[in-house]
Design a protein around this motif. Structure first.
Motif, PDB file in Angstrom:
ATOM      1  N   TYR A  29      35.207 -33.908  23.102  1.00  0.00           N
ATOM      2  CA  TYR A  29      34.965 -32.645  23.792  1.00  0.00           C
ATOM      3  C   TYR A  29      34.651 -32.842  25.272  1.00  0.00           C
ATOM      4  N   GLN A  30      35.131 -31.916  26.101  1.00  0.00           N
ATOM      5  CA  GLN A  30      34.722 -31.864  27.499  1.00  0.00           C
ATOM      6  C   GLN A  30      33.246 -31.499  27.558  1.00  0.00           C
ATOM      7  N   GLU A  31      32.620 -31.811  28.650  1.00  0.00           N
ATOM      8  CA  GLU A  31      31.196 -31.510  28.820  1.00  0.00           C
ATOM      9  C   GLU A  31      30.893 -30.022  28.644  1.00  0.00           C
ATOM     10  N   ASN A  32      31.789 -29.160  29.127  1.00  0.00           N
ATOM     11  CA  ASN A  32      31.557 -27.713  29.054  1.00  0.00           C
ATOM     12  C   ASN A  32      32.435 -27.035  27.992  1.00  0.00           C
ATOM     13  N   ALA A  33      32.827 -27.764  26.962  1.00  0.00           N
ATOM     14  CA  ALA A  33      33.696 -27.226  25.910  1.00  0.00           C
ATOM     15  C   ALA A  33      33.062 -26.004  25.250  1.00  0.00           C
ATOM     16  N   LEU A  34      33.927 -25.163  24.679  1.00  0.00           N
ATOM     17  CA  LEU A  34      33.491 -23.975  23.953  1.00  0.00           C
ATOM     18  C   LEU A  34      33.937 -24.094  22.505  1.00  0.00           C
ATOM     19  N   LEU A  35      33.012 -23.874  21.577  1.00  0.00           N
ATOM     20  CA  LEU A  35      33.307 -23.846  20.144  1.00  0.00           C
ATOM     21  C   LEU A  35      33.040 -22.443  19.642  1.00  0.00           C
ATOM     22  N   GLU A  36      34.029 -21.871  18.952  1.00  0.00           N
ATOM     23  CA  GLU A  36      33.887 -20.521  18.424  1.00  0.00           C
ATOM     24  C   GLU A  36      34.086 -20.504  16.918  1.00  0.00           C
ATOM     25  N   TYR A  37      33.228 -19.728  16.252  1.00  0.00           N
ATOM     26  CA  TYR A  37      33.349 -19.422  14.829  1.00  0.00           C
ATOM     27  C   TYR A  37      33.521 -17.904  14.728  1.00  0.00           C
ATOM     28  N   PRO A  38      34.758 -17.397  14.753  1.00  0.00           N
ATOM     29  CA  PRO A  38      34.965 -15.946  14.763  1.00  0.00           C
ATOM     30  C   PRO A  38      34.334 -15.219  13.578  1.00  0.00           C
ATOM     31  N   GLN A  39      34.278 -15.855  12.411  1.00  0.00           N
ATOM     32  CA  GLN A  39      33.760 -15.172  11.230  1.00  0.00           C
ATOM     33  C   GLN A  39      32.268 -14.890  11.340  1.00  0.00           C
ATOM     34  N   SER A  40      31.523 -15.720  12.065  1.00  0.00           N
ATOM     35  CA  SER A  40      30.087 -15.486  12.231  1.00  0.00           C
ATOM     36  C   SER A  40      29.754 -14.925  13.615  1.00  0.00           C
ATOM     37  N   GLY A  41      30.737 -14.958  14.523  1.00  0.00           N
ATOM     38  CA  GLY A  41      30.512 -14.468  15.872  1.00  0.00           C
ATOM     39  C   GLY A  41      29.814 -15.472  16.780  1.00  0.00           C
ATOM     40  N   GLU A  42      29.641 -16.709  16.324  1.00  0.00           N
ATOM     41  CA  GLU A  42      28.959 -17.722  17.124  1.00  0.00           C
ATOM     42  C   GLU A  42      29.897 -18.310  18.181  1.00  0.00           C
ATOM     43  N   ARG A  43      29.347 -18.502  19.369  1.00  0.00           N
ATOM     44  CA  ARG A  43      30.034 -19.176  20.473  1.00  0.00           C
ATOM     45  C   ARG A  43      29.051 -20.190  21.029  1.00  0.00           C
ATOM     46  N   GLU A 102      38.792 -28.509  25.443  1.00  0.00           N
ATOM     47  CA  GLU A 102      38.053 -27.552  26.257  1.00  0.00           C
ATOM     48  C   GLU A 102      37.658 -26.334  25.427  1.00  0.00           C
ATOM     49  N   ARG A 103      38.359 -26.109  24.309  1.00  0.00           N
ATOM     50  CA  ARG A 103      38.052 -24.970  23.447  1.00  0.00           C
ATOM     51  C   ARG A 103      38.484 -25.287  22.020  1.00  0.00           C
ATOM     52  N   GLU A 104      37.605 -24.970  21.069  1.00  0.00           N
ATOM     53  CA  GLU A 104      37.935 -25.115  19.654  1.00  0.00           C
ATOM     54  C   GLU A 104      37.528 -23.835  18.942  1.00  0.00           C
ATOM     55  N   THR A 105      38.404 -23.370  18.072  1.00  0.00           N
ATOM     56  CA  THR A 105      38.117 -22.231  17.219  1.00  0.00           C
ATOM     57  C   THR A 105      38.293 -22.694  15.783  1.00  0.00           C
ATOM     58  N   GLN A 106      37.296 -22.402  14.933  1.00  0.00           N
ATOM     59  CA  GLN A 106      37.375 -22.793  13.527  1.00  0.00           C
ATOM     60  C   GLN A 106      37.287 -21.566  12.636  1.00  0.00           C
ATOM     61  N   TYR A 107      38.187 -21.535  11.642  1.00  0.00           N
ATOM     62  CA  TYR A 107      38.220 -20.474  10.633  1.00  0.00           C
ATOM     63  C   TYR A 107      37.981 -21.104   9.271  1.00  0.00           C
ATOM     64  N   PHE A 108      37.233 -20.404   8.408  1.00  0.00           N
ATOM     65  CA  PHE A 108      36.888 -20.917   7.082  1.00  0.00           C
ATOM     66  C   PHE A 108      37.228 -19.884   6.012  1.00  0.00           C
ATOM     67  N   ALA A 109      37.625 -20.392   4.839  1.00  0.00           N
ATOM     68  CA  ALA A 109      37.882 -19.518   3.688  1.00  0.00           C
ATOM     69  C   ALA A 109      37.512 -20.258   2.412  1.00  0.00           C
ATOM     70  N   GLY A 110      36.942 -19.533   1.487  1.00  0.00           N
ATOM     71  CA  GLY A 110      36.596 -20.117   0.198  1.00  0.00           C
ATOM     72  C   GLY A 110      37.798 -20.125  -0.735  1.00  0.00           C
ATOM     73  N   PRO A 111      37.744 -20.953  -1.780  1.00  0.00           N
ATOM     74  CA  PRO A 111      38.837 -20.970  -2.755  1.00  0.00           C
ATOM     75  C   PRO A 111      38.854 -19.678  -3.567  1.00  0.00           C
ATOM     76  N   PHE A 112      40.020 -19.353  -4.114  1.00  0.00           N
ATOM     77  CA  PHE A 112      40.130 -18.190  -4.995  1.00  0.00           C
ATOM     78  C   PHE A 112      41.127 -18.497  -6.097  1.00  0.00           C
ATOM     79  N   ASP A 113      41.013 -17.771  -7.188  1.00  0.00           N
ATOM     80  CA  ASP A 113      41.908 -17.974  -8.330  1.00  0.00           C
ATOM     81  C   ASP A 113      43.302 -17.457  -8.010  1.00  0.00           C
TER      82      ASP A 113
END
Length: 125
Positions: A29-43, A102-113
């Motif tokens: 990561y760059q020193e000023n990188a941005l990490l986003e979790y859209p599902q929780s709204g965290e930046r 410089e920027r990472e966005t992560q999306y998560f999903a649980g398993p389903f039948d």
């Protein structure tokens, strides 16, 4: 950086993530990188804060990379992140500049039948 160098850096990043090597994991990561979790709204802004956010998580984590695709400044990793034995299917989208994220966005999903309505369409190979 060339694509093969970025792929190697990503492979090292995910291996370090799985091993719990917080120093090596965050070298990408760059020193000023941005990490986003859209599902929780965290930046979370800044390599140090990104690293701290992962260090303070009390869960036992494991990372299993399914595939890494990309070229140039845009790379996507599909992986399974297991928290305390519970899998979550995840996608990481990393944008690089000058060889570092410089920027990472992560999306998560649980398993389903699986749906019975699609059972006849499933490829079992």
């Amino acid at each position: 950086m060339e694509d093969r160098e970025l792929r190697v850096a990503l492979e090292q990043h995910w291996a370090a993530s799985d091993a719990g090597d917080f120093e090596l994991e965050h070298e990408i990561y760059q020193e000023n990188a941005l990490l986003e979790y859209p599902q929780s709204g965290e930046r979370i802004r800044g390599r140090g804060k990104i690293q701290e956010s992962r260090c303070v998580q009390p869960n036992k984590k494991r990372f299993s990379v399914r595939r890494i695709i990309g070229s140039g400044s845009l790379w996507v990793t599909e992986f399974i992140l297991t928290y305390d034995g519970v899998p979550s299917y995840a996608v990481s989208i990393m944008e690089f500049a000058n060889g570092l994220v410089e920027r990472e966005t992560q999306y998560f999903a649980g398993p389903f039948d699986p749906s019975e309505s699609r059972a006849h369409l499933i490829d079992h190979s």
